[in-house]
Design a protein around this motif. Sequence first.
Motif, PDB file in Angstrom:
ATOM      1  N   PHE A  44       0.847  -1.191   0.000  1.00  0.00           N
ATOM      2  CA  PHE A  44       0.000   0.000   0.000  1.00  0.00           C
ATOM      3  C   PHE A  44       0.886   1.245   0.000  1.00  0.00           C
ATOM      4  CE2 PHE A  44       0.510  -1.992   4.137  1.00  0.00           C
ATOM      5  CZ  PHE A  44       1.191  -1.006   4.845  1.00  0.00           C
ATOM      6  N   ARG A  45       0.251   2.406  -0.109  1.00  0.00           N
ATOM      7  CA  ARG A  45       0.998   3.662  -0.078  1.00  0.00           C
ATOM      8  C   ARG A  45       1.667   3.842   1.276  1.00  0.00           C
ATOM      9  NH1 ARG A  45      -0.585   8.539   1.958  1.00  0.00           N
ATOM     10  NH2 ARG A  45      -2.781   7.889   1.968  1.00  0.00           N
ATOM     11  N   ASP A  46       2.913   4.276   1.239  1.00  0.00           N
ATOM     12  CA  ASP A  46       3.662   4.570   2.464  1.00  0.00           C
ATOM     13  C   ASP A  46       3.344   6.003   2.874  1.00  0.00           C
ATOM     14  OD1 ASP A  46       5.403   4.893   4.527  1.00  0.00           O
ATOM     15  OD2 ASP A  46       7.228   4.588   3.353  1.00  0.00           O
TER      16      ASP A  46
ATOM     17  N   PRO B 251       2.722  11.380   2.029  1.00  0.00           N
ATOM     18  CA  PRO B 251       1.592  11.663   2.918  1.00  0.00           C
ATOM     19  C   PRO B 251       0.275  11.951   2.209  1.00  0.00           C
ATOM     20  CG  PRO B 251       3.118  13.523   2.844  1.00  0.00           C
ATOM     21  CD  PRO B 251       3.787  12.403   2.117  1.00  0.00           C
ATOM     22  N   ARG B 252       0.321  12.336   0.938  1.00  0.00           N
ATOM     23  CA  ARG B 252      -0.921  12.640   0.223  1.00  0.00           C
ATOM     24  C   ARG B 252      -1.467  11.397  -0.472  1.00  0.00           C
ATOM     25  NH1 ARG B 252       0.007  18.559  -2.688  1.00  0.00           N
ATOM     26  NH2 ARG B 252       0.388  19.734  -0.762  1.00  0.00           N
ATOM     27  N   ALA B 253      -2.790  11.308  -0.517  1.00  0.00           N
ATOM     28  CA  ALA B 253      -3.436  10.178  -1.176  1.00  0.00           C
ATOM     29  C   ALA B 253      -3.022  10.109  -2.644  1.00  0.00           C
ATOM     30  CB  ALA B 253      -4.948  10.307  -1.065  1.00  0.00           C
ATOM     31  N   TRP B 254      -2.833   8.897  -3.135  1.00  0.00           N
ATOM     32  CA  TRP B 254      -2.477   8.694  -4.539  1.00  0.00           C
ATOM     33  C   TRP B 254      -3.727   8.237  -5.283  1.00  0.00           C
ATOM     34  CZ3 TRP B 254       1.915   9.871  -7.137  1.00  0.00           C
ATOM     35  CH2 TRP B 254       1.973   9.439  -8.473  1.00  0.00           C
TER      36      TRP B 254
ATOM     37  N   ALA C  25       5.811   2.356  -7.231  1.00  0.00           N
ATOM     38  CA  ALA C  25       6.653   1.459  -6.431  1.00  0.00           C
ATOM     39  C   ALA C  25       7.540   2.210  -5.454  1.00  0.00           C
ATOM     40  CB  ALA C  25       7.493   0.582  -7.354  1.00  0.00           C
ATOM     41  N   SER C  26       8.018   3.401  -5.837  1.00  0.00           N
ATOM     42  CA  SER C  26       8.919   4.162  -4.973  1.00  0.00           C
ATOM     43  C   SER C  26       8.227   4.720  -3.736  1.00  0.00           C
ATOM     44  CB  SER C  26       9.550   5.310  -5.764  1.00  0.00           C
ATOM     45  OG  SER C  26       8.537   6.178  -6.263  1.00  0.00           O
ATOM     46  N   SER C  27       6.888   4.723  -3.726  1.00  0.00           N
ATOM     47  CA  SER C  27       6.125   5.295  -2.604  1.00  0.00           C
ATOM     48  C   SER C  27       5.288   4.245  -1.889  1.00  0.00           C
ATOM     49  CB  SER C  27       5.216   6.427  -3.110  1.00  0.00           C
ATOM     50  OG  SER C  27       5.966   7.466  -3.698  1.00  0.00           O
TER      51      SER C  27
END
Length: 291
Positions: free
Chosen positions: A191-193, A198-201, A210-212
């Motif tokens: 999931f998003r880190d 910090p902002r929703a993707w 992948a980087s986040s």
Amino acid sequence: MARRVRLMTIRQKAFMTKAILLAAAALAAPAIAWAGPADTYYERAFVVAADARCSLFAPEIDAALTAATAQARGAALRSGAAEADLNAVAVRARSRAETVSCRDPQLAMVRERVDGAFSSWIRTPRMTFPGATRPWVADRTAWTRPGWRLMQASTVGASPVTFGYGDDVSALTAVVSFVGRSRPNAARIVFRDDASAPRAWLAGEGLAPASSRASVWATGVSAADPALLPDGRRAGEAWRFPASAADRLARLDPRETFLVEFHFRDGSVAAARFEAGDFAAGRAFMAMGAL
């Protein structure tokens, strides 16, 4: 000067009284037509904050109100409200609650109306929290056999995957029945880190690049209880994840997605996609206890 101060005090009190009455109206009729999603979230967040400060409700009503507030936040986000704006709404609601006397008669009115509005909801055994394509389904029935308490269904290829809480409500579980291939030797949630992103993707299909991304690996696997298997399946594996994973999923925007990945000895990976949706509201609904 003294008269001006008195006038300001009267106006402030009138404003506060109006605000509290609006909260009572919004909570007494959760589907009220004139209340937009952000307005509903504001009023519920206010009452949650007032409850935390003044101990207004019994534990079961408090749990129901928490679930409804999480649901209102998800509805506001899906309607287009920005996450930063809703965070500011929550701050304003808590600030407003700090200025209200716990003995305010209007707050007593809110308590009565909330008790009335949610008294039937706490006796609701099942609830579906809709998503864009996949809902979370909650069941508080005190079954005498194993079963799902909160779940969402997905697939990986032709193989069904179910994710959520089974009888062990302290551990998220993914149950998979693979068709025509070897069994995986590891599994993880991706999931998003929120620490690095910090902002929703919301781009693409709602999965951060992948980087986040962050991940949580399963802590164990066992044969799935037949009651947790999809219809028509006779066998499958139940992968269990640490309790901390639930808090991280609950912080996702309801429009985001996450993956449950299954890793095989040959290096291949099979991934099932899930919606964050109203997971936080479903978990709060489940916390109201079994019926």
